[in-house]
Design a protein around this motif. Structure first.
Motif, short mmCIF file in Angstrom:
data_model
loop_
_atom_site.label_atom_id
_atom_site.label_comp_id
_atom_site.label_asym_id
_atom_site.label_seq_id
_atom_site.Cartn_x
_atom_site.Cartn_y
_atom_site.Cartn_z
N ALA A 162 37.82 -85.62 -46.59
CA ALA A 162 39.20 -85.13 -46.47
C ALA A 162 39.30 -83.63 -46.65
O ALA A 162 40.37 -83.05 -46.48
N GLY A 163 38.21 -82.97 -47.03
CA GLY A 163 38.22 -81.54 -47.23
C GLY A 163 38.44 -81.16 -48.68
O GLY A 163 38.93 -81.95 -49.50
N GLY A 164 38.08 -79.92 -49.00
CA GLY A 164 38.23 -79.43 -50.36
C GLY A 164 37.00 -79.70 -51.20
O GLY A 164 36.25 -80.64 -50.95
N TYR A 172 39.63 -77.54 -55.17
CA TYR A 172 39.73 -76.16 -54.68
C TYR A 172 39.67 -76.14 -53.16
O TYR A 172 38.89 -76.88 -52.55
N GLU A 173 40.49 -75.30 -52.58
CA GLU A 173 40.42 -75.09 -51.13
C GLU A 173 39.40 -73.99 -50.88
O GLU A 173 39.59 -72.84 -51.26
N VAL A 174 38.29 -74.37 -50.26
CA VAL A 174 37.18 -73.42 -50.10
C VAL A 174 36.95 -73.03 -48.64
O VAL A 174 36.05 -72.23 -48.35
N ALA A 175 37.75 -73.58 -47.75
CA ALA A 175 37.53 -73.29 -46.32
C ALA A 175 38.22 -72.00 -45.88
O ALA A 175 37.91 -71.46 -44.82
N THR A 176 39.16 -71.52 -46.67
CA THR A 176 39.89 -70.31 -46.31
C THR A 176 39.90 -69.35 -47.48
O THR A 176 39.54 -69.70 -48.60
N GLY A 177 40.34 -68.13 -47.22
CA GLY A 177 40.48 -67.14 -48.29
C GLY A 177 39.27 -66.25 -48.42
O GLY A 177 38.13 -66.69 -48.24
N THR A 235 41.92 -70.65 -57.21
CA THR A 235 42.88 -71.32 -58.07
C THR A 235 43.00 -72.77 -57.62
O THR A 235 43.21 -73.05 -56.45
N ALA A 236 42.82 -73.69 -58.56
CA ALA A 236 42.85 -75.11 -58.22
C ALA A 236 44.19 -75.51 -57.64
O ALA A 236 45.25 -75.09 -58.14
N THR A 237 44.15 -76.31 -56.60
CA THR A 237 45.37 -76.83 -56.00
C THR A 237 45.87 -78.07 -56.72
O THR A 237 47.02 -78.45 -56.57
N LYS A 238 44.98 -78.69 -57.51
CA LYS A 238 45.37 -79.91 -58.25
C LYS A 238 44.38 -80.14 -59.39
O LYS A 238 43.20 -79.79 -59.28
N GLU A 239 44.88 -80.71 -60.47
CA GLU A 239 44.03 -81.13 -61.58
C GLU A 239 44.33 -82.57 -61.95
O GLU A 239 45.49 -82.96 -62.07
N THR A 293 41.56 -104.66 -61.22
CA THR A 293 42.25 -105.85 -60.71
C THR A 293 41.41 -107.11 -60.83
O THR A 293 41.95 -108.22 -60.76
N GLY A 294 40.10 -106.96 -60.98
CA GLY A 294 39.19 -108.10 -61.01
C GLY A 294 38.90 -108.67 -59.65
O GLY A 294 38.22 -109.69 -59.53
N ALA A 295 39.38 -108.00 -58.60
CA ALA A 295 39.17 -108.47 -57.22
C ALA A 295 38.42 -107.41 -56.43
O ALA A 295 38.08 -106.34 -56.94
N ALA A 296 38.16 -107.72 -55.17
CA ALA A 296 37.48 -106.77 -54.30
C ALA A 296 38.34 -105.51 -54.14
O ALA A 296 39.58 -105.57 -54.09
N TYR A 297 37.69 -104.39 -54.08
CA TYR A 297 38.38 -103.10 -53.98
C TYR A 297 39.20 -103.04 -52.68
O TYR A 297 38.69 -103.29 -51.59
N ASP A 298 40.48 -102.71 -52.81
CA ASP A 298 41.38 -102.57 -51.68
C ASP A 298 42.01 -101.18 -51.73
O ASP A 298 42.92 -100.93 -52.52
N PRO A 299 41.55 -100.26 -50.90
CA PRO A 299 42.08 -98.89 -50.96
C PRO A 299 43.57 -98.80 -50.66
O PRO A 299 44.23 -97.86 -51.10
N ASN A 300 44.11 -99.76 -49.91
CA ASN A 300 45.53 -99.72 -49.58
C ASN A 300 46.41 -99.87 -50.82
O ASN A 300 47.59 -99.53 -50.81
N ARG A 301 45.82 -100.37 -51.87
CA ARG A 301 46.58 -100.57 -53.12
C ARG A 301 46.97 -99.24 -53.76
O ARG A 301 47.91 -99.19 -54.56
N TYR A 302 46.28 -98.17 -53.39
CA TYR A 302 46.45 -96.91 -54.11
C TYR A 302 47.20 -95.83 -53.32
O TYR A 302 47.31 -94.70 -53.78
N GLY A 303 47.72 -96.18 -52.18
CA GLY A 303 48.49 -95.20 -51.43
C GLY A 303 47.64 -94.02 -51.01
O GLY A 303 46.43 -94.13 -50.79
N ALA A 304 48.29 -92.86 -50.89
CA ALA A 304 47.60 -91.66 -50.42
C ALA A 304 46.60 -91.18 -51.45
O ALA A 304 46.95 -90.91 -52.60
N HIS A 305 45.35 -91.10 -51.05
CA HIS A 305 44.31 -90.54 -51.91
C HIS A 305 43.24 -89.93 -51.02
O HIS A 305 43.49 -89.68 -49.84
N THR A 306 42.10 -89.66 -51.55
CA THR A 306 41.08 -88.89 -50.81
C THR A 306 40.28 -89.71 -49.81
O THR A 306 39.38 -89.18 -49.18
N GLY A 307 40.59 -90.99 -49.67
CA GLY A 307 39.81 -91.83 -48.76
C GLY A 307 38.51 -92.30 -49.36
O GLY A 307 37.61 -92.75 -48.64
#
Length: 473
Positions: free
Chosen positions: A256-258, A280-285, A291-295, A332-346
Protein backbone atom coordinates in the motif's frame (compact mmCIF):
# COMPACT_ATOMS: atom_id res chain seq x y z
CA UNK A 1 6.18 -61.63 11.41
CA UNK A 2 3.96 -58.96 9.87
CA UNK A 3 1.63 -57.32 12.37
CA UNK A 4 -2.05 -58.25 12.02
CA UNK A 5 -4.04 -55.14 11.21
CA UNK A 6 -7.72 -54.28 11.25
CA UNK A 7 -9.53 -55.02 7.99
CA UNK A 8 -10.75 -52.20 5.84
CA UNK A 9 -13.72 -50.37 7.24
CA UNK A 10 -13.47 -51.93 10.72
CA UNK A 11 -10.99 -49.60 12.38
CA UNK A 12 -12.41 -47.07 14.83
CA UNK A 13 -11.69 -43.45 13.88
CA UNK A 14 -11.14 -41.28 16.93
CA UNK A 15 -12.67 -37.78 16.73
CA UNK A 16 -9.25 -36.13 16.70
CA UNK A 17 -8.17 -38.41 13.91
CA UNK A 18 -11.22 -37.54 11.90
CA UNK A 19 -10.46 -33.86 12.38
CA UNK A 20 -6.95 -34.30 11.06
CA UNK A 21 -8.21 -36.38 8.19
CA UNK A 22 -10.72 -33.72 7.29
CA UNK A 23 -8.04 -31.07 7.41
CA UNK A 24 -5.63 -32.91 5.13
CA UNK A 25 -3.81 -29.67 5.25
CA UNK A 26 -0.93 -28.32 3.24
CA UNK A 27 2.00 -26.08 3.88
CA UNK A 28 -0.49 -23.39 3.13
CA UNK A 29 1.77 -20.41 2.88
CA UNK A 30 3.50 -22.10 -0.04
CA UNK A 31 0.30 -22.04 -2.07
CA UNK A 32 -0.05 -18.30 -2.25
CA UNK A 33 -0.44 -18.07 -6.00
CA UNK A 34 0.24 -21.58 -7.20
CA UNK A 35 1.13 -21.90 -10.89
CA UNK A 36 -0.85 -24.26 -13.05
CA UNK A 37 -0.10 -27.94 -12.54
CA UNK A 38 2.03 -29.57 -15.20
CA UNK A 39 3.46 -32.88 -16.19
CA UNK A 40 6.36 -32.52 -13.77
CA UNK A 41 8.90 -35.29 -13.28
CA UNK A 42 7.37 -37.96 -11.07
CA UNK A 43 10.18 -37.69 -8.54
CA UNK A 44 9.14 -34.12 -7.71
CA UNK A 45 6.57 -35.66 -5.37
CA UNK A 46 7.91 -37.52 -2.34
CA UNK A 47 6.49 -39.37 0.63
CA UNK A 48 7.38 -36.87 3.35
CA UNK A 49 5.83 -38.03 6.64
CA UNK A 50 4.21 -41.27 7.87
CA UNK A 51 2.13 -41.69 11.02
CA UNK A 52 1.39 -45.25 12.18
CA UNK A 53 0.26 -44.87 15.79
CA UNK A 54 -0.88 -42.38 18.38
CA UNK A 55 -3.74 -39.89 18.53
CA UNK A 56 -3.84 -39.26 14.78
CA UNK A 57 -5.14 -41.86 12.35
CA UNK A 58 -2.66 -43.67 10.12
CA UNK A 59 -1.61 -41.09 7.55
CA UNK A 60 0.81 -40.51 4.69
CA UNK A 61 1.94 -37.02 3.75
CA UNK A 62 3.13 -36.13 0.23
CA UNK A 63 5.42 -33.20 -0.57
CA UNK A 64 6.28 -31.40 -3.83
CA UNK A 65 10.00 -30.62 -3.86
CA UNK A 66 9.90 -29.35 -7.43
CA UNK A 67 9.60 -25.89 -8.95
CA UNK A 68 6.11 -26.24 -10.43
CA UNK A 69 2.70 -27.41 -9.26
CA UNK A 70 1.81 -31.07 -9.77
CA UNK A 71 -1.67 -32.55 -10.25
CA UNK A 72 -1.67 -35.76 -8.18
CA UNK A 73 -5.30 -36.65 -8.81
CA UNK A 74 -5.67 -40.42 -9.07
CA UNK A 75 -2.23 -41.24 -7.69
CA UNK A 76 -2.27 -44.34 -5.53
CA UNK A 77 -0.97 -45.02 -2.02
CA UNK A 78 -0.32 -48.58 -0.80
CA UNK A 79 1.18 -50.33 2.19
CA UNK A 80 3.18 -53.56 1.78
CA UNK A 81 0.11 -55.37 0.45
CA UNK A 82 -0.54 -54.62 -3.23
CA UNK A 83 -4.26 -55.17 -2.74
CA UNK A 84 -4.50 -52.35 -0.17
CA UNK A 85 -4.95 -49.06 -2.06
CA UNK A 86 -5.91 -45.48 -1.38
CA UNK A 87 -6.57 -43.22 -4.37
CA UNK A 88 -5.86 -39.49 -4.15
CA UNK A 89 -9.10 -37.57 -4.79
CA UNK A 90 -9.71 -35.77 -8.08
CA UNK A 91 -8.72 -32.10 -8.17
CA UNK A 92 -5.76 -32.50 -5.82
CA UNK A 93 -2.78 -30.31 -6.70
CA UNK A 94 0.49 -29.77 -4.85
CA UNK A 95 2.11 -26.36 -5.26
CA UNK A 96 5.91 -26.08 -5.12
CA UNK A 97 7.05 -26.60 -1.54
CA UNK A 98 3.59 -27.72 -0.46
CA UNK A 99 2.56 -30.82 1.44
CA UNK A 100 -0.72 -32.64 1.94
CA UNK A 101 -1.57 -35.43 4.37
CA UNK A 102 -3.98 -38.26 3.59
CA UNK A 103 -5.61 -40.36 6.31
CA UNK A 104 -5.45 -43.88 4.83
CA UNK A 105 -6.87 -45.88 7.73
CA UNK A 106 -10.24 -46.42 6.04
CA UNK A 107 -8.40 -48.24 3.26
CA UNK A 108 -5.61 -49.95 5.22
CA UNK A 109 -3.69 -49.77 8.48
CA UNK A 110 0.01 -49.07 8.80
CA UNK A 111 1.76 -51.63 11.00
CA UNK A 112 4.87 -51.55 13.15
CA UNK A 113 6.81 -53.22 10.32
CA UNK A 114 5.41 -51.99 7.03
CA UNK A 115 5.79 -49.84 3.94
CA UNK A 116 4.28 -46.69 2.46
CA UNK A 117 4.35 -46.69 -1.33
CA UNK A 118 3.34 -44.06 -3.88
CA UNK A 119 2.29 -44.90 -7.45
CA UNK A 120 1.20 -42.97 -10.50
CA UNK A 121 -2.48 -43.34 -11.53
CA UNK A 122 -3.25 -46.96 -12.25
CA UNK A 123 -1.11 -48.19 -9.38
CA UNK A 124 1.64 -49.88 -11.38
CA UNK A 125 4.41 -47.25 -11.69
CA UNK A 126 6.23 -46.78 -8.38
CA UNK A 127 7.22 -43.18 -7.58
CA UNK A 128 8.51 -43.41 -4.01
CA UNK A 129 8.48 -45.71 -0.99
CA UNK A 130 9.53 -45.83 2.65
CA UNK A 131 9.98 -48.95 4.80
CA UNK A 132 10.15 -49.09 8.61
CA UNK A 133 10.47 -51.75 11.31
CA UNK A 134 8.96 -49.90 14.29
CA UNK A 135 5.95 -47.67 14.86
CA UNK A 136 6.39 -43.94 14.38
CA UNK A 137 6.98 -42.11 17.66
CA UNK A 138 5.02 -40.14 16.82
CA UNK A 139 6.08 -39.52 13.20
CA UNK A 140 8.49 -40.78 10.58
CA UNK A 141 9.58 -37.60 8.78
CA UNK A 142 12.03 -36.55 6.10
CA UNK A 143 14.49 -33.90 7.26
CA UNK A 144 14.73 -31.61 5.41
CA UNK A 145 11.32 -31.79 3.78
CA UNK A 146 11.18 -33.68 0.51
CA UNK A 147 14.88 -34.49 0.22
CA UNK A 148 16.31 -35.76 3.50
CA UNK A 149 16.42 -39.13 5.20
CA UNK A 150 13.55 -40.37 7.36
CA UNK A 151 13.83 -40.14 11.11
CA UNK A 152 11.57 -40.04 14.15
CA UNK A 153 10.25 -36.55 14.72
CA UNK A 154 7.40 -34.49 16.11
CA UNK A 155 3.97 -34.90 14.52
CA UNK A 156 3.59 -32.11 11.94
CA UNK A 157 1.12 -33.31 9.29
CA UNK A 158 0.43 -30.43 6.93
CA UNK A 159 3.21 -28.30 8.42
CA UNK A 160 7.00 -28.24 7.99
CA UNK A 161 8.56 -31.40 9.39
CA UNK A 162 9.80 -31.24 12.98
CA UNK A 163 13.40 -32.11 12.26
CA UNK A 164 15.02 -33.32 15.46
CA UNK A 165 13.39 -33.64 18.85
CA UNK A 166 12.97 -29.88 19.04
CA UNK A 167 10.48 -29.85 16.17
CA UNK A 168 12.56 -27.58 13.97
CA UNK A 169 14.34 -25.78 16.83
CA UNK A 170 17.70 -27.58 16.84
CA UNK A 171 20.19 -25.40 14.91
CA UNK A 172 21.80 -26.88 11.83
CA UNK A 173 24.34 -25.39 9.44
CA UNK A 174 23.49 -22.17 7.59
CA UNK A 175 21.53 -22.99 4.37
CA UNK A 176 23.86 -21.04 2.12
CA UNK A 177 27.51 -20.19 1.66
CA UNK A 178 29.75 -19.96 4.70
CA UNK A 179 31.64 -16.87 3.56
CA UNK A 180 30.53 -13.38 4.55
CA UNK A 181 31.91 -10.05 3.29
CA UNK A 182 31.44 -6.40 4.22
CA UNK A 183 28.78 -4.57 2.21
CA UNK A 184 29.38 -0.91 3.08
CA UNK A 185 32.16 1.64 3.08
CA UNK A 186 34.33 2.26 6.11
CA UNK A 187 32.55 4.03 8.99
CA UNK A 188 29.62 5.21 6.89
CA UNK A 189 26.97 4.61 9.55
CA UNK A 190 28.80 4.31 12.85
CA UNK A 191 27.05 2.37 15.60
CA UNK A 192 23.35 1.65 16.14
CA UNK A 193 22.35 0.57 12.64
CA UNK A 194 19.47 -1.81 13.23
CA UNK A 195 16.61 -3.15 11.07
CA UNK A 196 16.86 -3.77 7.33
CA UNK A 197 14.38 -4.26 4.48
CA UNK A 198 15.26 -4.80 0.83
CA UNK A 199 12.87 -3.32 -1.73
CA UNK A 200 14.35 -4.38 -5.07
CA UNK A 201 17.24 -2.05 -5.82
CA UNK A 202 16.83 -0.17 -2.53
CA UNK A 203 17.88 -1.28 0.95
CA UNK A 204 16.12 0.53 3.80
CA UNK A 205 17.80 0.75 7.19
CA UNK A 206 16.54 2.05 10.54
CA UNK A 207 19.00 3.48 13.03
CA UNK A 208 18.45 3.75 16.78
CA UNK A 209 19.55 7.37 16.74
CA UNK A 210 16.32 8.29 14.97
CA UNK A 211 17.46 8.10 11.38
CA UNK A 212 16.07 6.26 8.36
CA UNK A 213 18.41 5.43 5.48
CA UNK A 214 17.69 4.81 1.82
CA UNK A 215 20.59 2.82 0.38
CA UNK A 216 21.36 2.06 -3.25
CA UNK A 217 23.77 -0.42 -4.81
CA UNK A 218 27.43 0.57 -4.88
CA UNK A 219 28.32 -1.52 -7.93
CA UNK A 220 30.42 -4.07 -6.04
CA UNK A 221 27.76 -6.10 -4.25
CA UNK A 222 27.32 -3.65 -1.41
CA UNK A 223 25.27 -0.56 -0.55
CA UNK A 224 25.84 3.16 -0.14
CA UNK A 225 23.57 6.03 0.96
CA UNK A 226 21.38 7.47 -1.78
CA UNK A 227 22.63 10.97 -2.53
CA UNK A 228 19.35 12.23 -3.99
CA UNK A 229 16.38 13.96 -2.36
CA UNK A 230 18.00 14.59 1.01
CA UNK A 231 18.99 10.98 1.80
CA UNK A 232 22.78 11.46 1.79
CA UNK A 233 23.13 11.20 5.58
CA UNK A 234 19.82 9.51 6.24
CA UNK A 235 16.72 11.41 7.28
CA UNK A 236 15.78 12.37 10.82
CA UNK A 237 12.52 10.81 11.96
CA UNK A 238 9.91 12.63 14.05
CA UNK A 239 6.62 11.65 15.67
CA UNK A 240 3.39 13.05 14.17
CA UNK A 241 3.41 16.80 14.64
CA UNK A 242 7.18 17.00 14.19
CA UNK A 243 8.37 16.35 17.75
CA UNK A 244 10.63 13.83 19.43
CA UNK A 245 13.32 11.44 18.23
CA UNK A 246 11.92 7.91 17.73
CA UNK A 247 14.33 5.10 18.53
CA UNK A 248 13.95 3.37 15.17
CA UNK A 249 14.72 -0.33 15.49
CA UNK A 250 13.19 -1.92 12.39
CA UNK A 251 11.60 -1.00 9.08
CA UNK A 252 9.34 -2.63 6.50
CA UNK A 253 7.35 -1.53 3.47
CA UNK A 254 3.92 -2.63 2.29
CA UNK A 255 2.12 -2.98 -1.02
CA UNK A 256 0.00 0.00 0.00
CA UNK A 257 3.04 2.28 0.14
CA UNK A 258 4.87 4.04 2.94
CA UNK A 259 7.62 2.90 5.27
CA UNK A 260 6.64 1.51 8.67
CA UNK A 261 9.17 1.82 11.48
CA UNK A 262 9.01 -0.08 14.77
CA UNK A 263 10.20 1.98 17.74
CA UNK A 264 10.66 1.18 21.41
CA UNK A 265 11.05 4.62 23.00
CA UNK A 266 11.43 8.33 22.40
CA UNK A 267 15.15 9.02 22.25
CA UNK A 268 14.57 12.32 24.04
CA UNK A 269 13.13 10.43 27.02
CA UNK A 270 15.08 7.17 27.04
CA UNK A 271 13.63 6.03 30.33
CA UNK A 272 10.10 5.72 28.94
CA UNK A 273 8.93 2.70 26.99
CA UNK A 274 6.90 3.62 23.91
CA UNK A 275 6.18 0.62 21.71
CA UNK A 276 4.94 2.19 18.51
CA UNK A 277 4.69 1.70 14.79
CA UNK A 278 5.19 4.91 12.79
CA UNK A 279 4.28 5.41 9.14
CA UNK A 280 6.43 7.65 6.95
CA UNK A 281 5.87 8.84 3.42
CA UNK A 282 9.20 8.17 1.74
CA UNK A 283 8.29 8.40 -1.94
CA UNK A 284 8.21 12.20 -2.03
CA UNK A 285 10.00 15.12 -0.42
CA UNK A 286 13.56 16.38 -0.55
CA UNK A 287 14.08 17.60 2.99
CA UNK A 288 16.27 15.99 5.64
CA UNK A 289 13.44 15.36 8.11
CA UNK A 290 10.60 12.81 8.03
CA UNK A 291 7.47 13.49 10.06
CA UNK A 292 5.29 10.46 10.71
CA UNK A 293 1.87 10.57 9.09
CA UNK A 294 0.47 8.18 11.71
CA UNK A 295 1.43 6.47 14.96
CA UNK A 296 0.00 3.28 16.45
CA UNK A 297 1.11 3.30 20.09
CA UNK A 298 0.72 -0.31 21.26
CA UNK A 299 2.39 0.02 24.66
CA UNK A 300 -0.71 -0.28 26.81
CA UNK A 301 -1.80 -3.59 25.30
CA UNK A 302 1.52 -5.41 25.78
CA UNK A 303 3.46 -6.80 28.76
CA UNK A 304 5.73 -4.18 30.29
CA UNK A 305 9.38 -4.32 29.26
CA UNK A 306 12.40 -2.12 29.82
CA UNK A 307 12.62 1.00 27.68
CA UNK A 308 15.47 -0.55 25.68
CA UNK A 309 13.88 -4.02 25.44
CA UNK A 310 10.83 -3.28 23.31
CA UNK A 311 10.07 -3.56 19.60
CA UNK A 312 13.17 -4.63 17.67
CA UNK A 313 11.61 -6.20 14.58
CA UNK A 314 8.80 -5.67 12.10
CA UNK A 315 7.57 -7.34 8.93
CA UNK A 316 4.33 -7.33 6.93
CA UNK A 317 2.40 -10.20 5.35
CA UNK A 318 -0.37 -9.59 2.78
CA UNK A 319 -3.95 -10.52 3.65
CA UNK A 320 -4.16 -12.73 0.57
CA UNK A 321 -1.25 -14.82 1.81
CA UNK A 322 -2.74 -15.25 5.27
CA UNK A 323 -6.20 -16.14 4.00
CA UNK A 324 -4.76 -18.74 1.60
CA UNK A 325 -2.76 -20.23 4.46
CA UNK A 326 -5.78 -20.56 6.75
CA UNK A 327 -4.23 -18.17 9.29
CA UNK A 328 -6.11 -18.20 12.60
CA UNK A 329 -7.25 -14.90 14.09
CA UNK A 330 -6.79 -15.40 17.81
CA UNK A 331 -8.99 -12.40 18.59
CA UNK A 332 -12.00 -14.27 17.15
CA UNK A 333 -10.88 -17.90 17.32
CA UNK A 334 -11.79 -18.30 13.65
CA UNK A 335 -10.01 -18.04 10.33
CA UNK A 336 -8.60 -14.60 9.64
CA UNK A 337 -11.07 -12.40 7.72
CA UNK A 338 -9.56 -9.07 6.62
CA UNK A 339 -13.02 -7.67 5.84
CA UNK A 340 -13.68 -7.63 9.57
CA UNK A 341 -11.22 -4.77 10.04
CA UNK A 342 -12.31 -2.24 7.47
CA UNK A 343 -9.71 0.01 5.88
CA UNK A 344 -6.19 -1.07 6.76
CA UNK A 345 -2.89 -1.74 5.02
CA UNK A 346 -4.02 -4.89 3.22
CA UNK A 347 -2.00 -7.09 5.51
CA UNK A 348 -0.87 -7.90 9.03
CA UNK A 349 2.23 -6.58 10.79
CA UNK A 350 4.36 -8.91 12.91
CA UNK A 351 6.40 -7.22 15.62
CA UNK A 352 9.19 -8.84 17.61
CA UNK A 353 10.01 -7.92 21.22
CA UNK A 354 13.60 -8.06 22.44
CA UNK A 355 12.80 -8.46 26.11
CA UNK A 356 10.34 -11.35 25.83
CA UNK A 357 11.17 -13.09 22.55
CA UNK A 358 7.49 -12.85 21.62
CA UNK A 359 6.08 -12.00 18.20
CA UNK A 360 2.82 -10.05 18.13
CA UNK A 361 0.67 -9.80 14.99
CA UNK A 362 -1.45 -6.67 14.48
CA UNK A 363 -3.92 -5.27 12.00
CA UNK A 364 -3.18 -1.54 11.89
CA UNK A 365 -6.32 0.23 10.78
CA UNK A 366 -6.36 3.51 8.87
CA UNK A 367 -8.43 5.00 11.69
CA UNK A 368 -5.43 4.71 13.99
CA UNK A 369 -6.77 1.76 15.96
CA UNK A 370 -5.00 -1.60 16.13
CA UNK A 371 -6.16 -5.16 16.77
CA UNK A 372 -3.82 -7.91 17.90
CA UNK A 373 -4.70 -11.07 15.99
CA UNK A 374 -1.96 -13.42 17.21
CA UNK A 375 0.92 -13.86 19.62
CA UNK A 376 3.70 -16.29 18.74
CA UNK A 377 6.45 -17.59 21.01
CA UNK A 378 9.69 -17.50 19.04
CA UNK A 379 11.54 -19.83 21.42
CA UNK A 380 14.48 -17.42 21.34
CA UNK A 381 15.77 -15.25 24.17
CA UNK A 382 15.09 -12.18 22.05
CA UNK A 383 13.83 -11.23 18.60
CA UNK A 384 16.03 -8.70 16.81
CA UNK A 385 14.67 -9.00 13.28
CA UNK A 386 11.71 -10.46 11.38
CA UNK A 387 11.54 -10.96 7.63
CA UNK A 388 8.74 -12.53 5.61
CA UNK A 389 10.24 -14.33 2.58
CA UNK A 390 7.49 -14.74 -0.05
CA UNK A 391 9.58 -17.01 -2.27
CA UNK A 392 9.74 -19.70 0.42
CA UNK A 393 6.56 -18.64 2.28
CA UNK A 394 8.41 -18.51 5.58
CA UNK A 395 9.03 -16.11 8.42
CA UNK A 396 12.63 -15.48 9.43
CA UNK A 397 13.16 -14.84 13.15
CA UNK A 398 16.64 -13.56 13.97
CA UNK A 399 18.52 -13.22 17.23
CA UNK A 400 21.84 -11.41 17.69
CA UNK A 401 24.87 -12.41 19.78
CA UNK A 402 22.47 -12.97 22.69
CA UNK A 403 21.69 -16.30 20.98
CA UNK A 404 24.94 -16.81 19.12
CA UNK A 405 23.50 -15.41 15.91
CA UNK A 406 20.77 -18.02 15.61
CA UNK A 407 18.15 -17.76 12.84
CA UNK A 408 14.82 -19.57 12.86
CA UNK A 409 12.15 -20.00 10.23
CA UNK A 410 8.45 -20.47 10.92
CA UNK A 411 5.54 -21.42 8.69
CA UNK A 412 1.79 -21.43 9.08
CA UNK A 413 0.79 -24.99 9.90
CA UNK A 414 -2.36 -27.08 10.02
CA UNK A 415 -3.81 -25.22 13.00
CA UNK A 416 -3.49 -21.88 11.23
CA UNK A 417 -0.71 -20.74 13.54
CA UNK A 418 3.00 -20.14 13.05
CA UNK A 419 5.12 -23.15 13.98
CA UNK A 420 8.91 -23.67 13.91
CA UNK A 421 10.16 -25.00 10.59
CA UNK A 422 13.94 -24.92 10.99
CA UNK A 423 16.72 -23.40 13.05
CA UNK A 424 20.07 -22.34 11.63
CA UNK A 425 23.46 -21.38 12.94
CA UNK A 426 25.00 -18.20 11.61
CA UNK A 427 27.27 -18.70 8.54
CA UNK A 428 30.61 -20.26 9.47
CA UNK A 429 32.46 -17.18 8.24
CA UNK A 430 30.41 -14.78 10.37
CA UNK A 431 31.82 -13.76 13.77
CA UNK A 432 29.32 -13.64 16.62
CA UNK A 433 28.31 -10.06 15.90
CA UNK A 434 25.61 -7.85 17.36
CA UNK A 435 23.47 -8.27 14.23
CA UNK A 436 20.14 -6.52 14.73
CA UNK A 437 19.11 -6.44 11.09
CA UNK A 438 18.62 -9.07 8.38
CA UNK A 439 17.31 -8.72 4.83
CA UNK A 440 16.61 -11.35 2.17
CA UNK A 441 16.87 -10.59 -1.54
CA UNK A 442 13.95 -11.37 -3.81
CA UNK A 443 13.57 -14.41 -6.06
CA UNK A 444 14.70 -12.33 -9.05
CA UNK A 445 18.24 -12.29 -7.62
CA UNK A 446 18.63 -16.08 -7.54
CA UNK A 447 21.74 -17.04 -9.50
CA UNK A 448 23.13 -20.57 -9.52
CA UNK A 449 20.73 -21.61 -6.77
CA UNK A 450 21.63 -18.87 -4.26
CA UNK A 451 20.65 -15.28 -3.59
CA UNK A 452 22.11 -12.52 -1.39
CA UNK A 453 21.23 -11.80 2.22
CA UNK A 454 22.43 -8.91 4.37
CA UNK A 455 23.02 -8.26 8.06
CA UNK A 456 23.44 -5.00 9.98
CA UNK A 457 25.81 -4.96 12.94
CA UNK A 458 24.71 -2.55 15.66
CA UNK A 459 28.29 -2.34 16.94
CA UNK A 460 29.87 -1.35 13.59
CA UNK A 461 32.60 -3.93 14.18
CA UNK A 462 35.81 -3.09 12.32
CA UNK A 463 34.20 0.06 10.97
CA UNK A 464 31.53 -1.82 9.02
CA UNK A 465 27.82 -2.09 9.78
CA UNK A 466 26.67 -4.10 6.74
CA UNK A 467 27.67 -7.63 5.72
CA UNK A 468 26.67 -9.81 2.80
CA UNK A 469 26.18 -13.58 2.55
CA UNK A 470 24.21 -16.03 0.48
CA UNK A 471 21.11 -18.18 0.99
CA UNK A 472 19.92 -21.19 -0.99
CA UNK A 473 16.94 -20.25 -3.16
Amino acid sequence: MHEVRAPRGRRRLAPLRLAVAAATTLLAAATLTAPAAHAAPADDVRINEVVTTGSVDDSIELYNKGAAAVDISGWVLKDDDASHTFTVPAGTTLAPGAARAFAVAAAFGLGSSDKARLYLPGGSTLVDSFTWTAHSAPSWSRCPDGTGAFGKAALTLGAPNGCGTGGGTNPVSWPGGGSVSTADGSDVFGEDLSGLYQEGSVLWAAQNTGRLWRLVRDGSGGWRPDTANGWTSGKTMRYPGGSGSPDGEAVTLTAAGGAYVATERNGDASGTSRLSVLRYEVATGTGSTLTATKEWNLTAGLPAVGSNLGFEAITWIPDTTLVAAGFKDESTGAAYDPNRYGAHTGGVFLLGVEGTGAIHAYVLQDSGTATRVATVASGLAGVMELQWEPQAARLWVVCDDTCGGQHRTMKIGAAGTFAPAASYQRPSGMPDLNNEGFAVAGADECVGGTKPVYWSDDSNTGGHALRRGTLAC
